[in-house]
Design a protein around this motif. Sequence first.
Motif, PDB file in Angstrom:
ATOM      1  N   THR A  73      -0.288  -6.867   1.280  1.00  0.00           N
ATOM      2  CA  THR A  73       0.982  -6.823   0.561  1.00  0.00           C
ATOM      3  C   THR A  73       0.892  -5.953  -0.682  1.00  0.00           C
ATOM      4  O   THR A  73       1.782  -5.152  -0.962  1.00  0.00           O
ATOM      5  N   MET A  74      -0.200  -6.097  -1.425  1.00  0.00           N
ATOM      6  CA  MET A  74      -0.329  -5.315  -2.657  1.00  0.00           C
ATOM      7  C   MET A  74      -0.489  -3.831  -2.377  1.00  0.00           C
ATOM      8  O   MET A  74       0.027  -2.991  -3.120  1.00  0.00           O
ATOM      9  N   LEU A  75      -1.200  -3.468  -1.301  1.00  0.00           N
ATOM     10  CA  LEU A  75      -1.327  -2.059  -0.951  1.00  0.00           C
ATOM     11  C   LEU A  75       0.037  -1.466  -0.615  1.00  0.00           C
ATOM     12  O   LEU A  75       0.391  -0.374  -1.073  1.00  0.00           O
ATOM     13  N   GLN A  76       0.802  -2.184   0.202  1.00  0.00           N
ATOM     14  CA  GLN A  76       2.116  -1.684   0.587  1.00  0.00           C
ATOM     15  C   GLN A  76       3.037  -1.590  -0.630  1.00  0.00           C
ATOM     16  O   GLN A  76       3.740  -0.589  -0.817  1.00  0.00           O
ATOM     17  N   GLU A  77       3.012  -2.633  -1.465  1.00  0.00           N
ATOM     18  CA  GLU A  77       3.869  -2.612  -2.649  1.00  0.00           C
ATOM     19  C   GLU A  77       3.403  -1.557  -3.640  1.00  0.00           C
ATOM     20  O   GLU A  77       4.215  -0.871  -4.271  1.00  0.00           O
ATOM     21  N   GLY A  78       2.073  -1.400  -3.793  1.00  0.00           N
ATOM     22  CA  GLY A  78       1.554  -0.391  -4.706  1.00  0.00           C
ATOM     23  C   GLY A  78       1.962   1.009  -4.297  1.00  0.00           C
ATOM     24  O   GLY A  78       2.359   1.829  -5.134  1.00  0.00           O
ATOM     25  N   ALA A  79       1.864   1.309  -2.986  1.00  0.00           N
ATOM     26  CA  ALA A  79       2.269   2.628  -2.503  1.00  0.00           C
ATOM     27  C   ALA A  79       3.758   2.854  -2.729  1.00  0.00           C
ATOM     28  O   ALA A  79       4.182   3.950  -3.138  1.00  0.00           O
ATOM     29  N   ARG A  80       4.545   1.824  -2.482  1.00  0.00           N
ATOM     30  CA  ARG A  80       5.997   1.955  -2.676  1.00  0.00           C
ATOM     31  C   ARG A  80       6.325   2.166  -4.159  1.00  0.00           C
ATOM     32  O   ARG A  80       7.115   3.048  -4.510  1.00  0.00           O
TER      33      ARG A  80
END
Length: 206
Positions: A73-80
């Motif tokens: 979740t954090m990777l996806q949110e960080g990229a976004r």
Amino acid sequence: MSLPPCIWARAARLRSGSAYCHSPARTGECRTCCRTCNLREAAMGRGAAGMPFSRAACARACKGDVEMMNVETMLQEGARLKAEIAAATERLRQINQAVAGAAQFKDGAKTGHVVAGGVRAKVSLRDNVRWDQERLLQLRQFCPEAFERAFKAEFKPASAKGLQEAMAMDAGFAEGVEWARTVSPGAPQVDYEILADEGEGVANAA
């Protein structure tokens, strides 16, 4: 992984050690949490009052779910967020340029204002300054007293690689460098890359 909002709401309390899901007023929330942890029966039927089975066990189960979802979740949110911040930063730069062009400045002033739409903006004009070090050294020779009053000396490595090489060649110099410098951890820089294959993610720390 789809989790109920109560997981997110209590994640920070869990990390701080708070017993967030064991008060009688929150029994229903804890049952929801434990169903997510595949512990519904334990949460529902171990006491006459329907209280959770144990504080430690529920906390461990909830923490496990949070940790499992955190990396993805954090990777996806960080990229976004990185992409959104980059786009917003560029847009804000364009807006600031336009606002500065519309601001009113008094003669010679570096600060101006513009008011519209119920918003008042203060605009400060800034100049980027670069100094020619060789010319400054020459100036210091001709005007030493004025130079010392106006400028201060600051030493810093010419390059990180050159510093490491010099320290490796001279143990006394290396000891002096360690004596003179203070190192503290900085904020990590993370570069995000969206991969083609679904379900994969990567974060390269620089």
